[in-house]
Write a protein that holds these residues in place. Sequence first.
Motif, PDB file in Angstrom:
ATOM      1  N   ARG A   1       7.321  -4.748  -2.374  1.00  0.00           N
ATOM      2  CA  ARG A   1       6.444  -4.945  -1.219  1.00  0.00           C
ATOM      3  C   ARG A   1       5.739  -3.681  -0.750  1.00  0.00           C
ATOM      4  O   ARG A   1       4.794  -3.753   0.043  1.00  0.00           O
ATOM      5  CB  ARG A   1       7.259  -5.521  -0.057  1.00  0.00           C
ATOM      6  CG  ARG A   1       7.872  -6.864  -0.378  1.00  0.00           C
ATOM      7  CD  ARG A   1       8.845  -7.294   0.696  1.00  0.00           C
ATOM      8  NE  ARG A   1       9.433  -8.586   0.347  1.00  0.00           N
ATOM      9  CZ  ARG A   1      10.636  -8.984   0.729  1.00  0.00           C
ATOM     10  NH1 ARG A   1      11.383  -8.191   1.474  1.00  0.00           N
ATOM     11  NH2 ARG A   1      11.099 -10.166   0.379  1.00  0.00           N
ATOM     12  N   ARG A   2       6.219  -2.528  -1.203  1.00  0.00           N
ATOM     13  CA  ARG A   2       5.699  -1.275  -0.655  1.00  0.00           C
ATOM     14  C   ARG A   2       4.189  -1.114  -0.884  1.00  0.00           C
ATOM     15  O   ARG A   2       3.469  -0.644   0.018  1.00  0.00           O
ATOM     16  CB  ARG A   2       6.447  -0.071  -1.221  1.00  0.00           C
ATOM     17  CG  ARG A   2       6.296   0.172  -2.709  1.00  0.00           C
ATOM     18  CD  ARG A   2       7.020   1.443  -3.147  1.00  0.00           C
ATOM     19  NE  ARG A   2       6.535   2.607  -2.452  1.00  0.00           N
ATOM     20  CZ  ARG A   2       5.435   3.278  -2.796  1.00  0.00           C
ATOM     21  NH1 ARG A   2       4.695   2.854  -3.815  1.00  0.00           N
ATOM     22  NH2 ARG A   2       5.061   4.338  -2.128  1.00  0.00           N
ATOM     23  N   GLU A   3       3.690  -1.494  -2.060  1.00  0.00           N
ATOM     24  CA  GLU A   3       2.264  -1.345  -2.334  1.00  0.00           C
ATOM     25  C   GLU A   3       1.435  -2.219  -1.394  1.00  0.00           C
ATOM     26  O   GLU A   3       0.339  -1.837  -0.975  1.00  0.00           O
ATOM     27  CB  GLU A   3       1.959  -1.694  -3.792  1.00  0.00           C
ATOM     28  CG  GLU A   3       2.567  -0.747  -4.808  1.00  0.00           C
ATOM     29  CD  GLU A   3       2.095   0.688  -4.622  1.00  0.00           C
ATOM     30  OE1 GLU A   3       0.920   0.868  -4.224  1.00  0.00           O
ATOM     31  OE2 GLU A   3       2.885   1.621  -4.874  1.00  0.00           O
ATOM     32  N   GLU A   4       1.970  -3.394  -1.056  1.00  0.00           N
ATOM     33  CA  GLU A   4       1.263  -4.278  -0.126  1.00  0.00           C
ATOM     34  C   GLU A   4       1.178  -3.636   1.260  1.00  0.00           C
ATOM     35  O   GLU A   4       0.128  -3.696   1.916  1.00  0.00           O
ATOM     36  CB  GLU A   4       1.973  -5.628  -0.034  1.00  0.00           C
ATOM     37  CG  GLU A   4       1.248  -6.622   0.868  1.00  0.00           C
ATOM     38  CD  GLU A   4       1.950  -7.958   0.959  1.00  0.00           C
ATOM     39  OE1 GLU A   4       1.420  -8.846   1.659  1.00  0.00           O
ATOM     40  OE2 GLU A   4       3.022  -8.125   0.343  1.00  0.00           O
ATOM     41  N   LEU A   5       2.265  -3.020   1.695  1.00  0.00           N
ATOM     42  CA  LEU A   5       2.278  -2.367   3.006  1.00  0.00           C
ATOM     43  C   LEU A   5       1.187  -1.307   3.099  1.00  0.00           C
ATOM     44  O   LEU A   5       0.355  -1.325   4.018  1.00  0.00           O
ATOM     45  CB  LEU A   5       3.642  -1.729   3.262  1.00  0.00           C
ATOM     46  CG  LEU A   5       3.732  -0.773   4.466  1.00  0.00           C
ATOM     47  CD1 LEU A   5       3.393  -1.493   5.762  1.00  0.00           C
ATOM     48  CD2 LEU A   5       5.117  -0.137   4.544  1.00  0.00           C
ATOM     49  N   TRP A   6       1.170  -0.388   2.157  1.00  0.00           N
ATOM     50  CA  TRP A   6       0.204   0.709   2.234  1.00  0.00           C
ATOM     51  C   TRP A   6      -1.218   0.227   1.951  1.00  0.00           C
ATOM     52  O   TRP A   6      -2.185   0.813   2.457  1.00  0.00           O
ATOM     53  CB  TRP A   6       0.619   1.837   1.289  1.00  0.00           C
ATOM     54  CG  TRP A   6       2.000   2.331   1.617  1.00  0.00           C
ATOM     55  CD1 TRP A   6       3.103   2.281   0.816  1.00  0.00           C
ATOM     56  CD2 TRP A   6       2.436   2.890   2.863  1.00  0.00           C
ATOM     57  NE1 TRP A   6       4.204   2.784   1.474  1.00  0.00           N
ATOM     58  CE2 TRP A   6       3.826   3.167   2.731  1.00  0.00           C
ATOM     59  CE3 TRP A   6       1.808   3.185   4.061  1.00  0.00           C
ATOM     60  CZ2 TRP A   6       4.579   3.721   3.763  1.00  0.00           C
ATOM     61  CZ3 TRP A   6       2.549   3.733   5.101  1.00  0.00           C
ATOM     62  CH2 TRP A   6       3.916   3.998   4.938  1.00  0.00           C
ATOM     63  N   GLY A   7      -1.355  -0.865   1.189  1.00  0.00           N
ATOM     64  CA  GLY A   7      -2.675  -1.442   0.964  1.00  0.00           C
ATOM     65  C   GLY A   7      -3.253  -2.029   2.250  1.00  0.00           C
ATOM     66  O   GLY A   7      -4.447  -1.867   2.549  1.00  0.00           O
ATOM     67  N   ILE A   8      -2.409  -2.711   3.024  1.00  0.00           N
ATOM     68  CA  ILE A   8      -2.837  -3.292   4.299  1.00  0.00           C
ATOM     69  C   ILE A   8      -3.252  -2.193   5.263  1.00  0.00           C
ATOM     70  O   ILE A   8      -4.277  -2.282   5.947  1.00  0.00           O
ATOM     71  CB  ILE A   8      -1.714  -4.153   4.912  1.00  0.00           C
ATOM     72  CG1 ILE A   8      -1.479  -5.403   4.066  1.00  0.00           C
ATOM     73  CG2 ILE A   8      -2.049  -4.531   6.352  1.00  0.00           C
ATOM     74  CD1 ILE A   8      -0.265  -6.211   4.495  1.00  0.00           C
ATOM     75  N   ILE A   9      -2.445  -1.128   5.337  1.00  0.00           N
ATOM     76  CA  ILE A   9      -2.751  -0.020   6.241  1.00  0.00           C
ATOM     77  C   ILE A   9      -4.043   0.674   5.821  1.00  0.00           C
ATOM     78  O   ILE A   9      -4.891   1.013   6.660  1.00  0.00           O
ATOM     79  CB  ILE A   9      -1.579   0.978   6.284  1.00  0.00           C
ATOM     80  CG1 ILE A   9      -0.379   0.328   6.994  1.00  0.00           C
ATOM     81  CG2 ILE A   9      -1.974   2.276   6.981  1.00  0.00           C
ATOM     82  CD1 ILE A   9       0.871   1.185   7.020  1.00  0.00           C
ATOM     83  N   ASP A  10      -4.214   0.868   4.517  1.00  0.00           N
ATOM     84  CA  ASP A  10      -5.424   1.528   4.020  1.00  0.00           C
ATOM     85  C   ASP A  10      -6.668   0.721   4.370  1.00  0.00           C
ATOM     86  O   ASP A  10      -7.702   1.273   4.786  1.00  0.00           O
ATOM     87  CB  ASP A  10      -5.323   1.718   2.507  1.00  0.00           C
ATOM     88  CG  ASP A  10      -6.510   2.492   1.952  1.00  0.00           C
ATOM     89  OD1 ASP A  10      -6.638   3.686   2.271  1.00  0.00           O
ATOM     90  OD2 ASP A  10      -7.309   1.899   1.204  1.00  0.00           O
ATOM     91  N   GLU A  11      -6.576  -0.584   4.231  1.00  0.00           N
ATOM     92  CA  GLU A  11      -7.724  -1.439   4.532  1.00  0.00           C
ATOM     93  C   GLU A  11      -8.029  -1.476   6.023  1.00  0.00           C
ATOM     94  O   GLU A  11      -9.190  -1.531   6.439  1.00  0.00           O
ATOM     95  CB  GLU A  11      -7.453  -2.861   4.027  1.00  0.00           C
ATOM     96  CG  GLU A  11      -8.616  -3.815   4.230  1.00  0.00           C
ATOM     97  CD  GLU A  11      -8.346  -5.202   3.658  1.00  0.00           C
ATOM     98  OE1 GLU A  11      -9.131  -6.116   3.930  1.00  0.00           O
ATOM     99  OE2 GLU A  11      -7.344  -5.351   2.927  1.00  0.00           O
ATOM    100  N   ALA A  12      -6.993  -1.412   6.851  1.00  0.00           N
ATOM    101  CA  ALA A  12      -7.168  -1.554   8.294  1.00  0.00           C
ATOM    102  C   ALA A  12      -7.664  -0.278   8.969  1.00  0.00           C
ATOM    103  O   ALA A  12      -8.433  -0.340   9.936  1.00  0.00           O
ATOM    104  CB  ALA A  12      -5.853  -1.983   8.940  1.00  0.00           C
TER     105      ALA A  12
END
Length: 245
Positions: free
Chosen positions: A161-172
């Motif tokens: 799940r870690r890549e999803e977490l940082w991907g969401i933050i990067d997009e936001a």
Amino acid sequence: MKFLESSEMDVFSQTLVTGAIDCVIDFKLETYSSKMVTSEKKQWKSNDKSVIWGERQPLGSYEEMVMSASPSVGHNHRLRHLSERSCSGGSDNDFDVNDYLIKDSISRKKLYDLTQVLNCSFPDHDFSNANSEAFALVNYSDLSRLVDMKLETIVRDYHVRREELWGIIDEAIVPGDCQIYSFKSQFEDDPFTEDGCIWALAFIFYNKGLKRFVLLTIRCLSKQADTSIEIFPDFSEDEAEPQEK
């Protein structure tokens, strides 16, 4: 400031929380507009008229915050100096120049904004009197490494799940264009120090260009803790009811 709803953040938070191992996780990932609402404008204007928005106050030490929040980070793990430009990675035009001309300090207005983010996210608590030394500039790579290290120990299959977490933050919020602050509790009566809280992390990302904040907080709570937080309960269709913010 206004809370900006994100179904993607909500779904990810629920998934992370339900994967808790031998603890209860209170995980918040929330976005806020930096534009003041009417009540905040009135509150700010009611402050001492002698206070200057740009007046500087000292920030705290992030190294000390990490050591207190995460004993497993050894002294031989050197954190970068968190006042360096590398704490953000963005261009000069993305930031308040004074935040780099006067290192390790923060304007009164920025301090007010940071405490308002916490007040909006935790309405049952009041962070208005938190002083500037409760906050510290943090390097994004150190932040992500610390968060990953802590979540790996309490979330089942976190590596998936870690890549999803940082991907969401990067997009936001685009962390490379941000000033990022950590928060260390100074109070006995707040969500980060209450009974049953084993450890806690709190970070606020600020992107001046997007006029936006993102709050990331993690609380690891004992299963025996008497806590009133709602951990995303599952409802059947007949029992379904709206979740309250």
